[in-house]
Design an enzyme around this catalytic site. Structure first.
Site, short mmCIF file in Angstrom:
data_model
loop_
_atom_site.label_atom_id
_atom_site.label_comp_id
_atom_site.label_asym_id
_atom_site.label_seq_id
_atom_site.Cartn_x
_atom_site.Cartn_y
_atom_site.Cartn_z
CG HIS A 240 52.47 25.01 -0.68
ND1 HIS A 240 52.74 25.80 1.01
CD2 HIS A 240 53.59 24.72 -0.93
CE1 HIS A 240 54.37 25.46 1.10
NE2 HIS A 240 54.89 25.64 0.06
CB SER B 242 56.77 22.64 -1.03
OG SER B 242 57.68 22.43 -0.86
#
Length: 418
Positions: free
Chosen positions: A276, A224
């Site tokens: 992230h 991610s």
């Protein structure tokens, strides 16, 4: 008889990266310049070619293959009595109480290259900053991330899968010989054909780096950070290619909303939001470098008839060059400083008392503190006695040989403490 406490078992908290929504935003070119016709023919001139995506599907296959290999190495039936989907043999999953995502144990993820700051700093295993982005904690984890990669990555590769940067063209103009020109041209074509791949990998590295500077009590896996890098690149692409969007404010507001929502998910426990954020910032800066569009005036001039007289127009605007240079400098400086701090064992939480809230906000429903697990070990011949210090449980294990490996001890301790 000698009792020695083993080192912290690696069933420490696994930070995973949840999938992103289908948040691809495509440029909406102005109708007046979206399609140009060359004089004297009926053939339409299309300024932006859409390329056949091959690298992103290759990345998807690679992630799935790595997950299958990880499950094969995990070999749950050999190390646990209660595997999920035991009919899969070596590919069966760890018990749900240990890994509810249907995947391997934390020890296996660490063995396969999960991000473990202790090993990066003390054992010089910096390669884990890259390897961890190809690992996933379970079936749900890998499927969610790969769906996001398909939705975001393929559209970006179709739009930007091929092209030459101004630097490559400048080198071609300065190259003294035809042979050197051909070498430079082939190098530029190959590098920039896979520029979405470079964006993906470099963003993943940036996410791992920031994660390692803040999250140092467990292991982190997942793609991610790289996916957020693609999302960040979409935002910078919108900014640097502002003129090709018809509804500029709406496109910008939509993309910012998607970014905020996805980052907000990261404040839940067991989610590595630092990966992230690091991936997003890295991708945002890389977008100014890799995803530059030429001006429409330059495209119109290029598509006009040879006899058409018009003032010479530069391919890119000055602000595009400025953003490219500034972003490249910031990215290099950030990576260098981050690596220096990481390899020196710096924990940024000690210098920022509130930063941990960026990754997890405690509520009455959950606690953000990760629990480190220790096991005390004693051995009598082929009999191994373990006691988990976090929950007080004890277990007696018969060993096939009298000299168990550290990996086997860690796995048994992980099962006992869970």
């Amino acid at each position: 008889m000698e009792g020695n406490p083993s080192r912290p078992a690696n069933n420490i908290e696994i930070k995973v990266h949840p999938r992103l929504a289908d948040n691809a935003i495509q440029p909406v070119v102005q109708p007046s310049t979206a399609s140009l016709r060359t004089t004297g023919t009926s053939r339409e001139y299309t300024p932006f070619n859409r390329w056949f995506p091959w690298l992103v599907p290759l990345f998807v296959v690679a992630n799935i293959v790595v997950f299958v290999v990880t499950m094969f190495v995990n070999d749950c039936p050999k190390n646990s009595a209660s595997c999920v989907a035991r009919f899969l043999g070596r590919l069966s999953f760890q018990p749900l109480k240990e890994n509810p995502l249907l995947g391997p144990s934390a020890t296996t993820l660490e063995k396969m290259g999960g991000l473990d700051v202790h090993k990066v700093v003390n054992k010089h295993q910096s390669w884990r900053l890259i390897s961890c982005i190809w690992l996933h904690a379970g079936v749900f984890h890998v499927l969610a991330n790969m769906l996001s990669l398909v939705f975001i990555g393929i559209r970006l590769e179709q739009e930007f899968g091929f092209g030459l940067l101004c630097l490559g063209l400048a080198l071609l103009n300065c190259s003294p010989t035809v042979i050197s020109q051909q070498v430079i041209l082939l190098s530029c074509i190959w590098i920039l054909t896979v520029r979405i791949g470079l964006l993906y990998v470099i963003s993943g590295f940036g996410g791992s780096l920031l994660s390692a500077l803040f999250f140092q009590s467990g292991i982190s896996v997942g793609a991610s950070g790289a996916l957020f890098g693609l999302l960040g690149a979409m935002l910078s692409e919108l900014i640097t290619n502002w003129t090709i969007y018809e509804n500029k404010v709406l496109a910008l507001a939509t993309l910012i909303f998607i970014v905020v929502v996805n980052l907000a998910v990261g404040i839940l426990p067991h989610v590595d939001n630092f990966a992230h954020i690091g991936g997003f910032v890295s991708g945002f800066l890389l977008g100014f470098v890799f995803l530059i569009r030429p001006q429409f005036k330059w495209i119109s001039q290029k598509g006009s008839s040879p006899g058409h007289n018009a003032a010479s127009v530069s391919k890119h605007k000055s602000y595009q060059y400025a953003l490219c240079i500034i972003s490249l400098v910031l990215l290099i400086v950030g990576f260098v400083l981050g690596l220096i701090m990481l390899l020196r064992g710096v924990d940024l939480n000690e210098h920022c008392s509130w930063c941990h809230y960026l990754s997890c906000v405690p509520t009455s429903k959950w606690d953000c503190k990760s629990q480190r697990v220790f096991c005390e070990m004693t051995q009598f011949g082929n009999q191994l006695n373990l006691t988990c210090q976090s929950n007080g449980k004890s277990g007696i294990y018969q060993l096939p040989n009298g000299n168990p490996s550290q990996y086997e001890i860690e796995r048994l301790c992980s099962d006992l403490c869970n």
